[in-house]
Design an enzyme around this catalytic site. Structure first.
Site, PDB file in Angstrom:
ATOM      1  N   CYS A  42       0.955  -1.182   0.156  1.00  0.00           N
ATOM      2  CA  CYS A  42       0.005   0.047   0.142  1.00  0.00           C
ATOM      3  C   CYS A  42       0.829   1.174   0.147  1.00  0.00           C
ATOM      4  O   CYS A  42       1.989   1.133   0.491  1.00  0.00           O
ATOM      5  CB  CYS A  42      -0.948   0.028   1.309  1.00  0.00           C
ATOM      6  SG  CYS A  42      -2.125   1.257   1.119  1.00  0.00           S
ATOM      7  N   ASP A  44       0.358   3.883   1.659  1.00  0.00           N
ATOM      8  CA  ASP A  44       0.453   4.372   3.016  1.00  0.00           C
ATOM      9  C   ASP A  44       1.948   4.568   3.391  1.00  0.00           C
ATOM     10  O   ASP A  44       2.649   3.774   3.421  1.00  0.00           O
ATOM     11  CB  ASP A  44      -0.218   3.373   4.155  1.00  0.00           C
ATOM     12  CG  ASP A  44      -0.730   4.107   5.229  1.00  0.00           C
ATOM     13  OD1 ASP A  44       0.192   4.646   6.009  1.00  0.00           O
ATOM     14  OD2 ASP A  44      -1.813   3.777   5.603  1.00  0.00           O
ATOM     15  N   ARG A  46       3.123   4.782   6.382  1.00  0.00           N
ATOM     16  CA  ARG A  46       3.426   3.885   7.517  1.00  0.00           C
ATOM     17  C   ARG A  46       4.022   2.485   7.290  1.00  0.00           C
ATOM     18  O   ARG A  46       4.189   1.761   8.371  1.00  0.00           O
ATOM     19  CB  ARG A  46       2.154   3.978   8.641  1.00  0.00           C
ATOM     20  CG  ARG A  46       1.932   5.393   9.108  1.00  0.00           C
ATOM     21  CD  ARG A  46       0.439   5.420   9.624  1.00  0.00           C
ATOM     22  NE  ARG A  46      -0.547   4.820   8.975  1.00  0.00           N
ATOM     23  CZ  ARG A  46      -1.703   4.890   9.109  1.00  0.00           C
ATOM     24  NH1 ARG A  46      -2.378   5.106  10.336  1.00  0.00           N
ATOM     25  NH2 ARG A  46      -2.864   4.486   8.142  1.00  0.00           N
ATOM     26  N   HIS A  98      -2.373  -3.744   4.926  1.00  0.00           N
ATOM     27  CA  HIS A  98      -2.223  -3.480   6.391  1.00  0.00           C
ATOM     28  C   HIS A  98      -3.384  -3.127   7.145  1.00  0.00           C
ATOM     29  O   HIS A  98      -4.477  -2.763   6.551  1.00  0.00           O
ATOM     30  CB  HIS A  98      -1.295  -2.424   6.409  1.00  0.00           C
ATOM     31  CG  HIS A  98      -1.779  -1.088   5.926  1.00  0.00           C
ATOM     32  ND1 HIS A  98      -2.324  -0.134   6.505  1.00  0.00           N
ATOM     33  CD2 HIS A  98      -1.933  -0.676   4.636  1.00  0.00           C
ATOM     34  CE1 HIS A  98      -2.853   1.061   5.858  1.00  0.00           C
ATOM     35  NE2 HIS A  98      -2.495   0.430   4.702  1.00  0.00           N
ATOM     36  N   CYS A 101      -6.297   0.248   6.944  1.00  0.00           N
ATOM     37  CA  CYS A 101      -6.029   0.939   5.460  1.00  0.00           C
ATOM     38  C   CYS A 101      -7.229   1.733   5.215  1.00  0.00           C
ATOM     39  O   CYS A 101      -8.313   1.382   4.991  1.00  0.00           O
ATOM     40  CB  CYS A 101      -5.868  -0.554   4.445  1.00  0.00           C
ATOM     41  SG  CYS A 101      -5.363   0.262   2.793  1.00  0.00           S
TER      42      CYS A 101
HETATM   43 CO    CO Z   1      -3.282   1.248   2.926  1.00  0.00          CO
END
Ligand code: CO
Length: 211
Positions: A42, A44, A46, A98, A101
């Site tokens: 992803c 993302d 993090r 994750h 998400c």
């Molecule tokens: Co995500």
């Protein structure tokens, strides 16, 4: 100091510290890349592939998009996959989702995110529909969401196996091993939730002849 200036300054000190540890560090890296793993994760911020697996530059070939999707007409994803599998000859492809998400959360709602994001999130709604019986039976919303994260990863592994890129490598070179993992933002741990070994049979409708 502006943020972008900090990034450039930190880059200088990182490069210097790498050379301090190993004077030939960049010389080795610049010569050739031979990663054995393709990571589809992803976007993302993090979930950075190298940091959470404690790997170095050169070890993991990376593609990231919102909610780690493998879409069968995404030229970007397919180019990365083809290059990693057919040219770099990776031994493993990891789809890593994750918990928590944002893409998964958004796809469960009925909110109109406008054309482009609606189009992207549609694939996640399709995953929900395929697994509606199981997901609808989960009352707790966080648990439902977490399960959709896991099922989404599983479906994306299926989507990899549906490509002639993977099927050709499976038939001729018995690789790569496909993995579906989910990362937990709460404790930093990766959880394997699904895998497909080279040569696994899928719905025959998707299996190509004469590879
Ligand atoms: Co995500």
């Amino acid at each position: 100091m502006k943020l972008f200036e900090k990034l450039l300054r930190e880059n200088k000190s990182w490069a210097a510290s790498q050379v301090a540890k190993d004077p030939d560090y960049f010389k080795h890296l610049a010569d050739v890349q031979t990663p054995e793993v393709l990571w589809i994760g992803c976007s993302d911020s993090r979930v950075p592939a190298n940091q959470i697996t404690n790997t170095e530059p050169g070890e993991i070939f990376v593609h990231r998009n919102i909610a780690n999707l493998v879409i069968n007409n995404d030229v970007n994803l397919l180019s990365v996959l083809d290059f990693a599998v057919s040219h770099l000859k990776v031994k493993h492809v990891i789809v890593c989702g994750h918990y928590g998400c944002g893409g998964i959360k958004a796809a469960i709602t009925n909110q109109d995110y406008k054309a482009i994001l609606n189009m992207w999130l549609r694939s996640i709604k399709d995953v929900y529909r395929i697994h509606r019986a199981e997901l609808d039976s989960i009352q707790n919303f966080e648990k439902k969401e977490n399960r959709l994260v896991e099922l989404n990863v599983q479906e994306q592994v299926f989507n990899l196996a549906k490509t002639s890129i993977i099927q050709r490598a499976w038939k001729n070179e018995q690789r790569p091993h496909l993995h579906g993992w989910v990362y937990s933002l709460k404790d930093g741990l990766l959880h394997p939730v699904y895998e497909m070994k080279p040569g696994t049979h899928i719905d025959p409708l998707y299996e190509y002849d004469g590879l």
